[in-house]
Scaffold this active site. Structure first.
Site, mmCIF file in Angstrom:
data_model
loop_
_atom_site.group_PDB
_atom_site.id
_atom_site.type_symbol
_atom_site.label_atom_id
_atom_site.label_comp_id
_atom_site.label_asym_id
_atom_site.label_seq_id
_atom_site.Cartn_x
_atom_site.Cartn_y
_atom_site.Cartn_z
ATOM 1 N N ASP A 171 -10.259 -3.298 -5.265
ATOM 2 C CA ASP A 171 -9.511 -2.498 -4.809
ATOM 3 C C ASP A 171 -9.702 -1.169 -4.994
ATOM 4 O OD1 ASP A 171 -7.354 -1.086 -3.903
ATOM 5 O OD2 ASP A 171 -5.686 -2.763 -4.420
ATOM 6 N N HIS A 209 -8.558 -4.690 -1.041
ATOM 7 C CA HIS A 209 -7.222 -3.951 -0.735
ATOM 8 C C HIS A 209 -6.818 -4.281 0.691
ATOM 9 C CE1 HIS A 209 -4.689 -0.400 -1.128
ATOM 10 N NE2 HIS A 209 -4.810 -0.264 0.157
ATOM 11 N N CYS A 244 0.836 -1.345 -0.002
ATOM 12 C CA CYS A 244 -0.089 -0.136 -0.222
ATOM 13 C C CYS A 244 0.728 1.110 0.068
ATOM 14 C CB CYS A 244 -0.906 -0.121 0.996
ATOM 15 S SG CYS A 244 -2.035 1.299 1.309
#
Length: 263
Positions: free
Chosen positions: A194, A226, A148
């Protein structure tokens, strides 16, 4: 005119980046300062070391237990692993009792992100150089992995000759330039659902990689969202499998380019 938001192929961290599951387990490494920055260090078991190093860039939860356990898993595969705490003791978890709590009233997410991203962007390369000086030898090779928030810094180092290969999972804050500038192989570990890296933007990113003739591998996991690779629900057998497959693929990718002499 294209706005800055429209320039992103992976969007900046948002609500989907601030929730997830806590993972149980006892980490094996320790934290020490490298270039005066807190750094988690996990060493491979005796007899398993391959002589190479993985640089780890965490998500917004910083050097959480999840991150430490992931770093220990890379170490178990033979790598010396060092994870940078670019939040310097100020991860998002500081503002929430659990990962699924709402932020406190008045908490300014954009300001928090901007502050830490600016710091990380300016310190990743000096930190990596300090790691090479302190822990490397003439034959050491380096890989880089990020989750991320950490994805841009994977690309930042892959645009240099500091590392031989890299990988990221469910990335955020990436623009076309990040992919164009790559000099070394990249593995993309992605979730079907996501909000930061949706299918239409993921396809654009792959188009760029193909157009620029970059060396890459894309893995896509159906039915997860995600954060699956660093804070997925391990009580869900399928999510646990996806997390483990992501990690296994990244280790295999690093072994190809560092251990087997492909780089």
């Amino acid at each position: 005119m294209t706005t800055e938001q429209e320039q992103y192929l992976a969007k900046p961290p948002s609500a989907c980046c601030f929730t997830g599951s806590l993972h149980e387990g006892t980490s094996r490494g320790h934290v020490e300062n490298v270039l005066e920055l807190p750094t988690y260090i996990s060493r491979p078991p005796e007899g398993k070391a391959n002589g190479n190093v993985v640089l780890y860039f965490p998500d917004v939860w910083g050097l959480s237990n999840n991150a430490q356990l992931l770093m220990d898993a890379y170490a178990a595969a033979g790598y010396l692993v060092l994870g940078l705490d670019y939040f310097r003791g100020d991860p998002i978890s500081k503002y929430r009792a659990t990962r699924n709590d709402p932020p406190p009233p008045g908490f300014d997410h954009p300001a928090w992100l901007a502050k830490h991203f600016a710091f990380a962007e300016g310190h990743v390369e000096p930190w990596a150089a300090a790691v090479r000086e302190k822990f490397g030898t003439a034959t050491t090779k380096y890989a880089v992995v990020g989750y991320c928030f950490g994805a841009p810094f994977v690309c930042q180092l892959l645009a240099t000759d500091t590392v031989s290969a890299g990988a990221f999972a469910h990335p955020s804050r990436l623009k076309e330039d990040h992919f164009v500038a790559l000099k070394h192989p990249l593995l993309l570990s992605c979730a079907e659902t996501d909000g930061a890296f949706p299918s239409e933007l993921r396809r654009k990113a792959v188009d760029v990689l193909q157009r620029e003739k970059k060396v890459y591998h894309l893995q896509l996991f159906q039915g997860v969202s995600h954060g699956f690779a660093s804070r997925g629900d391990l009580d869900n057998p399928y999510e646990k499998w996806c997390k483990e497959q992501s990690h296994s693929a990244i280790v295999s990718w690093f072994d190809l380019w560092l251990v087997r002499g492909e780089a």
